[in-house]
Design a protein around this motif. Structure first.
Motif, short mmCIF file in Angstrom:
data_model
loop_
_atom_site.label_atom_id
_atom_site.label_comp_id
_atom_site.label_asym_id
_atom_site.label_seq_id
_atom_site.Cartn_x
_atom_site.Cartn_y
_atom_site.Cartn_z
N GLY A 1 -3.99 -0.47 -8.64
CA GLY A 1 -3.85 -0.71 -10.06
C GLY A 1 -4.12 -2.19 -10.34
O GLY A 1 -4.79 -2.88 -9.57
N SER A 2 -3.58 -2.69 -11.44
CA SER A 2 -3.72 -4.12 -11.74
C SER A 2 -2.77 -4.91 -10.86
O SER A 2 -1.87 -4.37 -10.22
CB SER A 2 -3.43 -4.38 -13.22
N GLY A 3 -2.99 -6.24 -10.80
CA GLY A 3 -2.11 -7.08 -10.01
C GLY A 3 -2.85 -8.21 -9.35
O GLY A 3 -4.07 -8.37 -9.51
N ASP A 4 -2.11 -9.04 -8.63
CA ASP A 4 -2.68 -10.18 -7.92
C ASP A 4 -2.69 -9.86 -6.42
O ASP A 4 -1.68 -9.44 -5.85
CB ASP A 4 -1.85 -11.43 -8.18
N PHE A 5 -3.83 -10.13 -5.79
CA PHE A 5 -4.03 -9.70 -4.41
C PHE A 5 -4.52 -10.86 -3.54
O PHE A 5 -5.06 -11.84 -4.03
CB PHE A 5 -5.04 -8.55 -4.35
N VAL A 6 -4.32 -10.69 -2.24
CA VAL A 6 -4.77 -11.65 -1.23
C VAL A 6 -5.55 -10.90 -0.17
O VAL A 6 -5.20 -9.77 0.19
CB VAL A 6 -3.58 -12.38 -0.57
N THR A 7 -6.62 -11.51 0.33
CA THR A 7 -7.32 -10.94 1.47
C THR A 7 -7.78 -12.06 2.38
O THR A 7 -7.71 -13.24 2.04
CB THR A 7 -8.51 -10.06 1.03
N VAL A 8 -8.26 -11.67 3.56
CA VAL A 8 -8.81 -12.62 4.53
C VAL A 8 -10.19 -12.12 4.92
O VAL A 8 -10.41 -10.90 5.01
CB VAL A 8 -7.90 -12.78 5.76
#
Length: 325
Positions: free
Chosen positions: A73-80
């Motif tokens: 859904g919506s939101g704030d995400f982190v990836t590497v």
């Protein structure tokens, strides 16, 4: 189930991969699968190539990214990322209303890949000399800020990567399949598809001698520390997880190593013979065939997954200078 390091054992099924194909239909390319006569003659085999360098974002990782984002859904995400995954993840998140992304990359990631990630609006944080250091930082960042970590080794990402083999095996059967081995999701998902659609096929992962983590750990049947060196296939750098090693030991037939010189030769050959640009990781399968690293391929039908084409102009120019034929 839990693995030795306390992580969740990866559980990806053939049904997950079929569902992923439905999830990403119309969002990614069904890339060409073509016979390559030059390599076939040199390898004394019937060689077909799945050209994921034609994929959105220039690499197969778009498949995993879009399947993963389809569940969000919506939101704030982190990836590497070591580059390609970050680029396509940034693009997929940019198309998701109310979503934002921060991408952590090791300092070894080329500047052109960083700029591609930033182009789609993702914040980029450089951290660590190796992928595993950047990965640890990304997980800490997600935990400290309450953001969700989007993992290349998630069930959704791996299932999406398996759609490369699903497309190829829909039309052709093969005796041998070669897939680049970085985090390991692509080769494991490819093997799962092969076991269901083409059981006779032997599936091998290919790595550079500069990043032999999969080769060493698969041989030992346990995680083995290795030394990483500079490589034209920098996206294959990085440690591997116990979870994916356990999966590979169940479904993959083996791993082979290729030299840096053989990777450069394969890149040069693709560019000059068929006007295709392969990044280092995308060229390792061809390198393995031409340097006779794969057992029992003569007279066989071979599928090579050319995983991506995100090679900088400077790197390509340097290779051309070394191969003036």
């Amino acid at each position: 189930m839990r693995d030795q390091t306390g992580g969740t054992l990866v559980q990806v099924t053939f049904s997950d991969i079929v569902q992923a194909a439905d999830n990403i239909e119309g969002k990614v390319e069904n890339t060409p699968l073509l016979y390559w006569d030059d390599v076939s003659n040199l390898a004394k085999a019937e060689v077909w190539v799945k050209f994921e360098n034609w994929q959105i974002g220039g690499a197969f990782k778009a498949r995993g990214a879009y399947n993963l984002v389809s569940s969000l859904g919506s939101g704030d995400f982190v990836t590497v990322s070591s580059g390609s995954f970050g680029k396509v993840m940034a693009k997929a998140i940019a198309e998701k209303p109310g979503a934002s992304l921060t991408t952590v990359v090791p300092f070894t990631v080329p500047e052109h890949k960083i700029k591609a990630i930033q182009y789609y609006g993702s914040e980029v944080i450089k951290y660590g000399a190796e992928y595993k250091e950047a990965e640890a930082f990304a997980y800490d960042l997600a935990a400290q800020t309450g953001r969700r970590m989007l993992d290349l080794e998630s069930k959704e990402a791996i299932a999406g990567q398996g759609t490369v083999a699903l497309e190829a095996l829909e039309f052709e059967d093969f005796d041998v399949i070669l897939a680049p081995a970085g985090s390991g999701g692509l080769v494991c998902a490819t093997a799962i598809v092969a076991k269901n659609l083409c059981p006779r096929a032997k599936v091998f992962g290919v790595q550079s001698e500069a990043s032999p983590a999969w080769y060493a750990s698969f041989q030992a049947k346990k995680l083995v520390p290795v030394e990483y060196k500079s490589s034209i296939a920098e996206s294959l750098h990085g440690g591997i997880s116990q979870s994916l090693l356990d999966l590979a030991l169940e479904v993959v037939d083996g791993f082979v190593l290729v030299s840096e010189a053989s990777i450069e030769y394969a890149i040069n050959l693709a560019a000059k013979k068929i006007c295709m640009i392969f990044e280092g990781s995308g060229a390792v399968g061809i390198a393995a065939l031409l340097s006779r690293r794969v057992p029992d391929v003569e007279g066989k039908k071979v599928l090579v997954i050319a995983s991506g084409g995100n090679l900088s102009l400077d790197a390509l120019t340097d290779i051309f200078k070394r191969y003036r034929d």
